[in-house]
Structure formats: structure tokens, C-alpha cells
Write an enzyme that holds these catalytic residues in place. Structure first.
Site, PDB file in Angstrom:
ATOM      1  N   TYR A  15       0.842  -1.212   0.000  1.00  0.00           N
ATOM      2  CA  TYR A  15       0.000   0.000   0.000  1.00  0.00           C
ATOM      3  C   TYR A  15       0.877   1.262   0.000  1.00  0.00           C
ATOM      4  O   TYR A  15       0.675   2.180  -0.801  1.00  0.00           O
ATOM      5  CB  TYR A  15      -0.909  -0.054   1.237  1.00  0.00           C
ATOM      6  CG  TYR A  15      -1.706   1.202   1.497  1.00  0.00           C
ATOM      7  CD1 TYR A  15      -2.933   1.401   0.881  1.00  0.00           C
ATOM      8  CD2 TYR A  15      -1.242   2.179   2.375  1.00  0.00           C
ATOM      9  CE1 TYR A  15      -3.669   2.555   1.125  1.00  0.00           C
ATOM     10  CE2 TYR A  15      -1.966   3.327   2.623  1.00  0.00           C
ATOM     11  CZ  TYR A  15      -3.186   3.510   2.001  1.00  0.00           C
ATOM     12  OH  TYR A  15      -3.892   4.659   2.240  1.00  0.00           O
ATOM     13  N   ASN A  64      -3.499   8.996  10.147  1.00  0.00           N
ATOM     14  CA  ASN A  64      -4.651   8.105  10.398  1.00  0.00           C
ATOM     15  C   ASN A  64      -5.921   8.925  10.610  1.00  0.00           C
ATOM     16  O   ASN A  64      -6.085   9.536  11.661  1.00  0.00           O
ATOM     17  CB  ASN A  64      -4.354   7.206  11.597  1.00  0.00           C
ATOM     18  CG  ASN A  64      -3.316   6.146  11.247  1.00  0.00           C
ATOM     19  OD1 ASN A  64      -2.204   6.466  10.837  1.00  0.00           O
ATOM     20  ND2 ASN A  64      -3.692   4.888  11.373  1.00  0.00           N
ATOM     21  N   GLU A  80       3.713  -3.730   9.076  1.00  0.00           N
ATOM     22  CA  GLU A  80       3.196  -2.588   9.808  1.00  0.00           C
ATOM     23  C   GLU A  80       4.273  -1.610  10.246  1.00  0.00           C
ATOM     24  O   GLU A  80       5.380  -2.013  10.604  1.00  0.00           O
ATOM     25  CB  GLU A  80       2.448  -3.096  11.037  1.00  0.00           C
ATOM     26  CG  GLU A  80       1.359  -2.158  11.315  1.00  0.00           C
ATOM     27  CD  GLU A  80       0.462  -2.558  12.422  1.00  0.00           C
ATOM     28  OE1 GLU A  80      -0.623  -3.022  12.099  1.00  0.00           O
ATOM     29  OE2 GLU A  80       0.823  -2.346  13.576  1.00  0.00           O
TER      30      GLU A  80
HETATM   31  P1  NAD Z   1     -12.939   4.510   1.834  1.00  0.00           P
HETATM   32  O1  NAD Z   1     -12.735   3.038   1.580  1.00  0.00           O
HETATM   33  O2  NAD Z   1     -13.997   4.920   2.781  1.00  0.00           O
HETATM   34  O3  NAD Z   1     -13.176   5.278   0.453  1.00  0.00           O
HETATM   35  C1  NAD Z   1     -12.623   4.856  -0.767  1.00  0.00           C
HETATM   36  C2  NAD Z   1     -13.703   5.011  -1.841  1.00  0.00           C
HETATM   37  O4  NAD Z   1     -13.131   4.626  -3.106  1.00  0.00           O
HETATM   38  C3  NAD Z   1     -14.912   4.093  -1.608  1.00  0.00           C
HETATM   39  O5  NAD Z   1     -16.111   4.825  -1.792  1.00  0.00           O
HETATM   40  C4  NAD Z   1     -14.756   3.007  -2.675  1.00  0.00           C
HETATM   41  O6  NAD Z   1     -16.013   2.447  -3.063  1.00  0.00           O
HETATM   42  C5  NAD Z   1     -14.051   3.773  -3.779  1.00  0.00           C
HETATM   43  N1  NAD Z   1     -13.284   2.917  -4.686  1.00  0.00           N
HETATM   44  C6  NAD Z   1     -12.403   1.946  -4.333  1.00  0.00           C
HETATM   45  N2  NAD Z   1     -11.907   1.357  -5.452  1.00  0.00           N
HETATM   46  C7  NAD Z   1     -12.486   1.991  -6.506  1.00  0.00           C
HETATM   47  C8  NAD Z   1     -12.398   1.832  -7.917  1.00  0.00           C
HETATM   48  N3  NAD Z   1     -11.582   0.906  -8.483  1.00  0.00           N
HETATM   49  N4  NAD Z   1     -13.147   2.634  -8.707  1.00  0.00           N
HETATM   50  C9  NAD Z   1     -13.969   3.578  -8.164  1.00  0.00           C
HETATM   51  N5  NAD Z   1     -14.106   3.765  -6.842  1.00  0.00           N
HETATM   52  C10 NAD Z   1     -13.367   2.977  -6.023  1.00  0.00           C
HETATM   53  O7  NAD Z   1     -11.510   5.069   2.279  1.00  0.00           O
HETATM   54  P2  NAD Z   1     -11.112   6.481   2.909  1.00  0.00           P
HETATM   55  O8  NAD Z   1     -10.626   6.210   4.281  1.00  0.00           O
HETATM   56  O9  NAD Z   1     -12.180   7.484   2.680  1.00  0.00           O
HETATM   57  O10 NAD Z   1      -9.827   6.831   2.018  1.00  0.00           O
HETATM   58  C11 NAD Z   1      -9.862   7.813   0.986  1.00  0.00           C
HETATM   59  C12 NAD Z   1      -8.455   7.991   0.441  1.00  0.00           C
HETATM   60  O11 NAD Z   1      -7.584   8.453   1.461  1.00  0.00           O
HETATM   61  C13 NAD Z   1      -7.800   6.720  -0.106  1.00  0.00           C
HETATM   62  O12 NAD Z   1      -7.011   7.054  -1.223  1.00  0.00           O
HETATM   63  C14 NAD Z   1      -6.916   6.254   1.026  1.00  0.00           C
HETATM   64  O13 NAD Z   1      -5.850   5.448   0.569  1.00  0.00           O
HETATM   65  C15 NAD Z   1      -6.459   7.584   1.550  1.00  0.00           C
HETATM   66  N6  NAD Z   1      -6.010   7.561   2.940  1.00  0.00           N
HETATM   67  C16 NAD Z   1      -6.895   7.261   3.930  1.00  0.00           C
HETATM   68  C17 NAD Z   1      -6.457   7.280   5.255  1.00  0.00           C
HETATM   69  C18 NAD Z   1      -7.350   6.943   6.417  1.00  0.00           C
HETATM   70  O14 NAD Z   1      -6.859   6.936   7.542  1.00  0.00           O
HETATM   71  N7  NAD Z   1      -8.635   6.686   6.206  1.00  0.00           N
HETATM   72  C19 NAD Z   1      -5.131   7.628   5.542  1.00  0.00           C
HETATM   73  C20 NAD Z   1      -4.257   7.883   4.482  1.00  0.00           C
HETATM   74  C21 NAD Z   1      -4.715   7.882   3.178  1.00  0.00           C
HETATM   75  C1  UD1 Z   2      -4.153   3.683   8.238  1.00  0.00           C
HETATM   76  C2  UD1 Z   2      -5.137   3.715   7.059  1.00  0.00           C
HETATM   77  C3  UD1 Z   2      -4.390   3.813   5.771  1.00  0.00           C
HETATM   78  C4  UD1 Z   2      -3.472   5.019   5.862  1.00  0.00           C
HETATM   79  C5  UD1 Z   2      -2.530   4.937   7.061  1.00  0.00           C
HETATM   80  C6  UD1 Z   2      -1.721   6.227   7.210  1.00  0.00           C
HETATM   81  C7  UD1 Z   2      -7.291   2.573   7.348  1.00  0.00           C
HETATM   82  C8  UD1 Z   2      -8.026   1.293   7.295  1.00  0.00           C
HETATM   83  N1  UD1 Z   2      -5.964   2.494   7.059  1.00  0.00           N
HETATM   84  O1  UD1 Z   2      -3.347   2.480   8.202  1.00  0.00           O
HETATM   85  O2  UD1 Z   2      -5.303   4.003   4.692  1.00  0.00           O
HETATM   86  O3  UD1 Z   2      -2.765   5.205   4.673  1.00  0.00           O
HETATM   87  O4  UD1 Z   2      -3.318   4.802   8.230  1.00  0.00           O
HETATM   88  O5  UD1 Z   2      -0.963   6.203   8.367  1.00  0.00           O
HETATM   89  O6  UD1 Z   2      -7.846   3.605   7.641  1.00  0.00           O
HETATM   90  N2  UD1 Z   2      -5.137  -2.234  15.286  1.00  0.00           N
HETATM   91  C9  UD1 Z   2      -5.394  -3.018  16.389  1.00  0.00           C
HETATM   92  N3  UD1 Z   2      -6.626  -3.600  16.494  1.00  0.00           N
HETATM   93  C10 UD1 Z   2      -7.589  -3.474  15.527  1.00  0.00           C
HETATM   94  C11 UD1 Z   2      -7.289  -2.684  14.388  1.00  0.00           C
HETATM   95  C12 UD1 Z   2      -6.044  -2.089  14.302  1.00  0.00           C
HETATM   96  O7  UD1 Z   2      -4.550  -3.182  17.270  1.00  0.00           O
HETATM   97  O8  UD1 Z   2      -8.683  -4.035  15.692  1.00  0.00           O
HETATM   98  C13 UD1 Z   2      -3.839  -1.544  15.213  1.00  0.00           C
HETATM   99  C14 UD1 Z   2      -3.033  -1.906  13.980  1.00  0.00           C
HETATM  100  O9  UD1 Z   2      -2.283  -3.069  14.187  1.00  0.00           O
HETATM  101  C15 UD1 Z   2      -2.193  -0.632  13.814  1.00  0.00           C
HETATM  102  C16 UD1 Z   2      -3.101   0.482  14.331  1.00  0.00           C
HETATM  103  O10 UD1 Z   2      -4.105  -0.162  15.106  1.00  0.00           O
HETATM  104  O11 UD1 Z   2      -1.038  -0.691  14.604  1.00  0.00           O
HETATM  105  C17 UD1 Z   2      -3.753   1.269  13.215  1.00  0.00           C
HETATM  106  O12 UD1 Z   2      -4.317   0.337  12.298  1.00  0.00           O
HETATM  107  P1  UD1 Z   2      -5.302   0.781  11.108  1.00  0.00           P
HETATM  108  O13 UD1 Z   2      -6.385   1.630  11.640  1.00  0.00           O
HETATM  109  O14 UD1 Z   2      -5.659  -0.453  10.356  1.00  0.00           O
HETATM  110  O15 UD1 Z   2      -4.409   1.792  10.264  1.00  0.00           O
HETATM  111  P2  UD1 Z   2      -2.968   1.762   9.577  1.00  0.00           P
HETATM  112  O16 UD1 Z   2      -2.522   0.377   9.260  1.00  0.00           O
HETATM  113  O17 UD1 Z   2      -2.078   2.626  10.411  1.00  0.00           O
END
Ligand code: NAD
Ligand code: UD1
Length: 303
Positions: free
Chosen positions: A139, A168, A269
Site C-alpha cells: 500500500y 490516520n 506494519e
Molecule cells: P474509503 O474506503 O472509505 O473510500 C474509498 C472510496 O473509493 C470508496 O467509496 C470506494 O467504493 C471507492 N473505490 C475503491 N476502489 C475503486 C475503484 N476501483 N473505482 C472507483 N471507486 C473505487 O476510504 P477512505 O478512508 O475514505 O480513504 C480515501 C483515500 O484516502 C484513499 O485514497 C486512502 O488510501 C487515503 N487515505 C486514507 C487514510 C485513512 O486513515 N482513512 C489515511 C491515508 C490515506
Molecule cells: C491507516 C489507514 C491507511 C493510511 C494509514 C496512514 C485505514 C483502514 N488504514 O493504516 O489508509 O494510509 O493509516 O498512516 O484507515 N489495530 C489493532 N486492532 C484493531 C485494528 C487495528 O490493534 O482491531 C492496530 C493496527 O495493528 C495498527 C493500528 O491499530 O497498529 C492502526 O491500524 P489501522 O487503523 O488499520 O491503520 P494503519 O494500518 O495505520
């Protein structure tokens, strides 16, 4: 007023961004395949295109007549990237290249989601934009690839971009129902049902948790900073919280005692992830961020 394409606009972060764009009077077009997002998240007044961001034709049509594109569609789970390497690579990197190719020659600025995962575990904290990038996961490698293709997009094809390295992100509408969901949504959901929490490893790993409203402010501000040098910014708070501290905080807010089950640490991780928000504050004009406790209260109230 402008019109923006939001890929992934039915997802967690995308739906909050669409709401803010509509509130500011802009037109919003959403391209999403609903693989992890939900049509229920669609913001009223937006135009929905059901489609795959990997499809050049769908991208070209979606970009017709827009003033800018927010590219958020991705498979956001580090763990899914380990299990489904090629599938996630297609969405997380190939689709970004397809988007840049579709934007080529049209002068459309692109703000795209990168991630703190580009850094890996490279040493000194907090992580700055100029820190070494050495991703530990597929990723993170794909997100770094997005940044490198963004540089090509600017340098060779004149496409203005900005990459936002989200740390996050948490808040309302983050889906807690999948094992690939973010830790805060899972912990809130389980503690509200008085279920035990699984903690991977010793729980001392840290993350920089940022509330989704702060992320939306950054996305809105970033569009005006898109340029062909392909800048990237950390979107973070500068504060680290361990997973064990997080469990205690959510349990306290729920008024329950957390039962914790330790599971083996996850492969690929990052151990510690805390970013410096200084460059984003300076260049995007962002102010202070929402305190984690306030963000958790808002998240629990939504659940
Ligand atoms: P999310 O899964 O809620 O949203 C992703 C959206 O993309 C969903 O609506 C999904 O249906 C759509 N999608 C996935 N594959 C697709 C495809 N092939 N074609 C069209 N649509 C598609 O995730 P999020 O947490 O809202 O993340 C949004 C963005 O931010 C992502 O690029 C993710 O990698 C990035 N990001 C998220 C976090 C986090 O902590 N949530 C942290 C760092 C980066
Ligand atoms: C998250 C985001 C990723 C983003 C990254 C940026 C999600 C799902 N992933 O990854 O898109 O790019 O931050 O820093 O939003 N954990 C537990 N128990 C659980 C779930 C998680 O202990 O039930 C721990 C994991 O092992 C990890 C931490 O919580 O150490 C965070 O995990 P997770 O929320 O999955 O996020 P990241 O892997 O950091």
C-alpha cells in the site's frame, strides 16, 4: 462556482469532502464503484457516476468539463494490500496513472490522497516531508508511486497536482464493519457493544490520528496549491497516540472497561507514525487541529 470530480466520493473521506464542496456552492461529480463506499453517503445535489477508476473511458467522461479533480478512490487498507497485492496495486497505483493520462492536455488540477505509509519506519520523529521514504507495505509503495507519477505528470505533461500524505484519519461515516476498517471505527463500535478489543502486537505502536474535518479543510485549501512541481504535504496533528492509549480513551468515553486480547503483530506494519504538520500549516494556511478526545466524542455520537 466551480465543478469538481471526486473519485471515491461515496467513501468516508470523500463524502465529507463532497458535503463541504456543496456547502461552498460548488458542483460535485462523484466517480465510485461502491466497493467499500456506499450510495447512502452520496451528498444531495451531486452527480453520481458508477464506475471503476481503472477504466480510461470512465475517467475521460468523468473529467469532461470539470475545473479540478480530487482523487480519493483507493483500497485504503494496508492489510488488504498484503493479501491482495495485484488487485490493490491496480486500484492504488495504476488508476492514478490512468487518471493523469485522462487529465493530460486538459489543464485539470488534481489533488490526490497519498499516505503516511510512504515513510515506513525510517527513524527520527516527527516525520517531515523531506524525511526518507522507505515504505514497508505494498500500500505504501503504491502511494509513493502515485507521488512519483505526479512528478512525471507535472514535469512531462504539465498537469498541476498536490499530494496529501494523510496520517490516520477518523470520524463519522468511517465504516467499522470490515476487518480492514480503521482502528478507531472498530474500537468505538466494539466498545459500544461491550465486546473485547483485539490489539495487534503489544499495543505500544503509535499513530497520529487526525479528525476528518481537518482533512477536509486541507483538501479544500490544496486545490489552489496544485502546480507542476507536484508538492506533497503531511496532513497530521503532530501528536502520537499508542493503540493501548487509544483503547483506554475510547473505553473512558464509553464508560466501560476495555477487555483486551493481544493478537500477533501485523506484517508490514509501521511501528511509530507521527508527522510534522508545519509545512501544511505554512503553505495551506491550516490552523490548529481538533483534539483527539473531541473527535472521538463526535464519532461516538454519530455511531
Ligand atoms: P474509503 O474506503 O472509505 O473510500 C474509498 C472510496 O473509493 C470508496 O467509496 C470506494 O467504493 C471507492 N473505490 C475503491 N476502489 C475503486 C475503484 N476501483 N473505482 C472507483 N471507486 C473505487 O476510504 P477512505 O478512508 O475514505 O480513504 C480515501 C483515500 O484516502 C484513499 O485514497 C486512502 O488510501 C487515503 N487515505 C486514507 C487514510 C485513512 O486513515 N482513512 C489515511 C491515508 C490515506
Ligand atoms: C491507516 C489507514 C491507511 C493510511 C494509514 C496512514 C485505514 C483502514 N488504514 O493504516 O489508509 O494510509 O493509516 O498512516 O484507515 N489495530 C489493532 N486492532 C484493531 C485494528 C487495528 O490493534 O482491531 C492496530 C493496527 O495493528 C495498527 C493500528 O491499530 O497498529 C492502526 O491500524 P489501522 O487503523 O488499520 O491503520 P494503519 O494500518 O495505520
Amino acid at each position: 462556482m466551480a465543478t469538481f470530480l471526486v473519485t471515491g466520493g461515496c467513501g468516508f473521506i470523500g463524502s465529507h469532502l463532497c458535503a463541504a464542496l456543496r456547502a461552498n456552492g460548488h458542483g460535485v461529480r462523484v466517480l465510485d464503484d461502491l466497493s467499500s463506499g456506499s450510495e447512502a453517503n452520496l451528498v444531495p445535489g451531486s452527480t453520481f457516476l458508477l464506475g471503476d477508476v481503472c477504466q480510461p473511458m470512465a475517467l475521460r467522461e468523468a473529467l469532461d468539463g470539470v475545473d479540478g479533480c480530487y482523487h480519493l478512490a483507493a483500497i485504503a487498507s494496508v492489510q488488504r494490500g498484503e493479501r491482495e497485492w495485484l488487485v490493490t496495486h491496480r486500484t492504488n497505483l495504476s488508476a492514478t496513472v490512468a487518471l493523469f493520462e485522462a487529465a493530460r492536455g486538459r489543464g485539470i488540477p488534481v489533488v490526490y490522497a497519498s499516505s503516511a505509509a510512504v515513510y515506513g519506519s525510517t527513524g527520527a520523529l516527527p516525520l517531515h516531508e523531506d524525511s526518507v521514504v522507505r515504505p514497508l507495505s505494498a500500500y505504501g509503495a503504491d502511494k509513493l508511486g502515485c507521488e512519483q507519477h505526479a512528478r512525471v505528470a507535472g514535469h512531462v505533461h504539465g498537469i498541476p497536482t498536490v499530494g496529501l500524505r494523510f496520517f490516520n484519519v477518523f470520524g463519522p461515516r468511517q465504516d467499522p464493519t470490515s476487518p480492514y476498517s480503521g482502528v478507531i471505527s472498530i474500537f468505538c463500535d466494539r466498545l459500544l457493544r461491550t465486546q473485547a478489543l483485539n490489539i495487534f502486537g503489544d499495543g505500544q505502536q503509535t499513530r497520529d490520528f487526525i479528525f476528518v474535518e481537518d482533512v477536509v479543510r486541507a483538501l479544500l485549501a490544496a486545490m489552489a496549491r496544485a502546480d507542476t512541481t507536484a508538492p506533497v504535504f503531511n496532513i497530521c496533528t503532530g501528536q502520537g497516540t499508542s493503540v493501548l492509549q487509544l483503547a483506554a480513551l475510547v473505553a473512558d468515553l464509553c464508560g466501560v472497561k476495555a477487555e483486551i486480547i493481544h493478537q500477533p503483530a501485523r506484517a508490514g506494519e509501521v511501528r511509530h507514525s507521527i508527522g510534522s504538520p508545519l509545512r501544511a500549516r505554512e503553505y495551506l494556511g491550516l490552523g490548529s487541529t481538533v483534539a483527539i478526545r473531541d473527535g472521538l466524542e463526535a464519532t461516538l455520537a454519530w455511531m
